[in-house]
Design a protein around this motif. Structure first.
Motif, PDB file in Angstrom:
ATOM      1  N   TRP A  70      -1.156   5.438  16.389  1.00 58.78           N
ATOM      2  CA  TRP A  70      -1.247   5.987  15.039  1.00 58.78           C
ATOM      3  C   TRP A  70       0.136   6.175  14.446  1.00 58.78           C
ATOM      4  O   TRP A  70       0.369   5.941  13.267  1.00 58.78           O
ATOM      5  CB  TRP A  70      -2.001   7.305  15.091  1.00 58.78           C
ATOM      6  N   LEU A  71       1.091   6.593  15.277  1.00 55.22           N
ATOM      7  CA  LEU A  71       2.483   6.682  14.862  1.00 55.22           C
ATOM      8  C   LEU A  71       3.206   5.410  15.294  1.00 55.22           C
ATOM      9  O   LEU A  71       3.033   4.952  16.429  1.00 55.22           O
ATOM     10  CB  LEU A  71       3.159   7.910  15.481  1.00 55.22           C
ATOM     11  N   LYS A  72       4.022   4.856  14.423  1.00 51.72           N
ATOM     12  CA  LYS A  72       4.680   3.591  14.730  1.00 51.72           C
ATOM     13  C   LYS A  72       5.642   3.704  15.898  1.00 51.72           C
ATOM     14  O   LYS A  72       5.883   2.723  16.603  1.00 51.72           O
ATOM     15  CB  LYS A  72       5.418   3.082  13.490  1.00 51.72           C
ATOM     16  N   TRP A  73       6.196   4.888  16.136  1.00 54.44           N
ATOM     17  CA  TRP A  73       7.194   5.060  17.183  1.00 54.44           C
ATOM     18  C   TRP A  73       6.613   5.610  18.480  1.00 54.44           C
ATOM     19  O   TRP A  73       7.331   5.795  19.463  1.00 54.44           O
ATOM     20  CB  TRP A  73       8.308   5.999  16.710  1.00 54.44           C
ATOM     21  N   LEU A  74       5.290   5.850  18.505  1.00 53.76           N
ATOM     22  CA  LEU A  74       4.678   6.453  19.686  1.00 53.76           C
ATOM     23  C   LEU A  74       3.315   5.835  19.958  1.00 53.76           C
ATOM     24  O   LEU A  74       2.469   5.751  19.069  1.00 53.76           O
ATOM     25  CB  LEU A  74       4.524   7.963  19.491  1.00 53.76           C
ATOM     26  N   ALA A  75       3.109   5.398  21.205  1.00 54.86           N
ATOM     27  CA  ALA A  75       1.814   4.894  21.662  1.00 54.86           C
ATOM     28  C   ALA A  75       1.341   5.742  22.837  1.00 54.86           C
ATOM     29  O   ALA A  75       2.140   6.092  23.718  1.00 54.86           O
ATOM     30  CB  ALA A  75       1.922   3.422  22.086  1.00 54.86           C
TER      31      ALA A  75
END
Length: 239
Positions: A70-75
């Protein structure tokens, strides 16, 4: 709409020996929902037949998994599984048996900057008999990657593993180990590169003096069992 797609999946696997006797059977079904934000939720069920050491078992398992970017910097990925499994390495006085199995796994991938990536993974699993815990296992991996330039990168990995068994139920050893792996890469293209690396691994073993000498398990992984520096060069020839 928040739901991008959804639907079931089924699979079957059968293995027979040369005499036509069934060795393994696996019947699996799952239902997956894909949401916006690269998010997926899946529930699966597996029913298994297994022939091992002259005995037949019918373990089963259910797993619920969730992953999202959902966040581009966190999976983030998380999974929990429960059911039954076979103790393939029982104590010398016991035959293989079926026990209750559980497993949980969490993975995080962070990209705080375009050049830096951090992967963190934690896994814990255990097998229980009707009256006691057979073994518990924990695994932890940290991986850090930094891209200095288009060609030059550095990767470091730290692994930790611990197995705590019950010697009255399993022949597994009380094992603790950790390792460090560092790799510097200068990559011109996928076939031409220079690698410089270092690996070191520690285990909870000690040397017992004697003729011949032997090994024994200790409390903490303080003994280096594999240390290595290495360099590798590869060059791609095009014709």
């Amino acid at each position: 709409r928040p739901i991008v797609s959804f639907g079931p999946t089924v699979a079957a696997l059968f293995n027979w020996d040369r005499k036509g006797r069934l060795q393994d059977r696996e019947l699996a079904g799952s239902f997956q929902v894909e949401l916006t934000g690269e998010t997926e939720i899946e529930l699966s069920r597996v029913e298994t037949f297994e022939r091992f050491s002259g005995l037949t078992f019918r373990p089963h398992g259910t797993e619920l998994s969730v992953e999202t970017e959902w966040l581009k910097w966190l999976a983030v990925e998380a999974a929990y599984a429960w059911g039954t499994a076979v103790n393939h390495d029982p104590a010398p006085s016991l035959a293989p048996f079926l026990g209750r199995a559980r497993e949980a796994e969490v993975s995080l991938t962070a990209r705080p900057t375009p050049r830096l990536r951090l992967d963190q993974r934690y896994l814990v699993s255990r097998l229980d008999s009707a009256a006691a815990r057979v073994f518990a296992e924990r695994r932890l991996r940290t991986r850090l990657t930094y891209q200095f330039t288009r060609f030059l990168s550095l990767r470091a990995i730290v692994d930790y593993k611990a197995v705590v068994p019950d010697p009255t139920l399993t022949d597994e050893e009380h094992e603790r180990q950790w390792s460090a792996d560092v790799l510097l890469t200068y990559l011109v293209n996928p076939g031409t590169a220079i690698y410089l690396g270092y690996i070191d691994q520690y285990e909870n073993v000690g040397i017992v003096a004697g003729n011949p000498s032997s090994l024994r398990r200790t409390g903490q992984p303080e003994t280096s069992v594999g240390r290595q520096w290495f360099a590798k060069v590869s060059y791609l020839l095009r014709f």
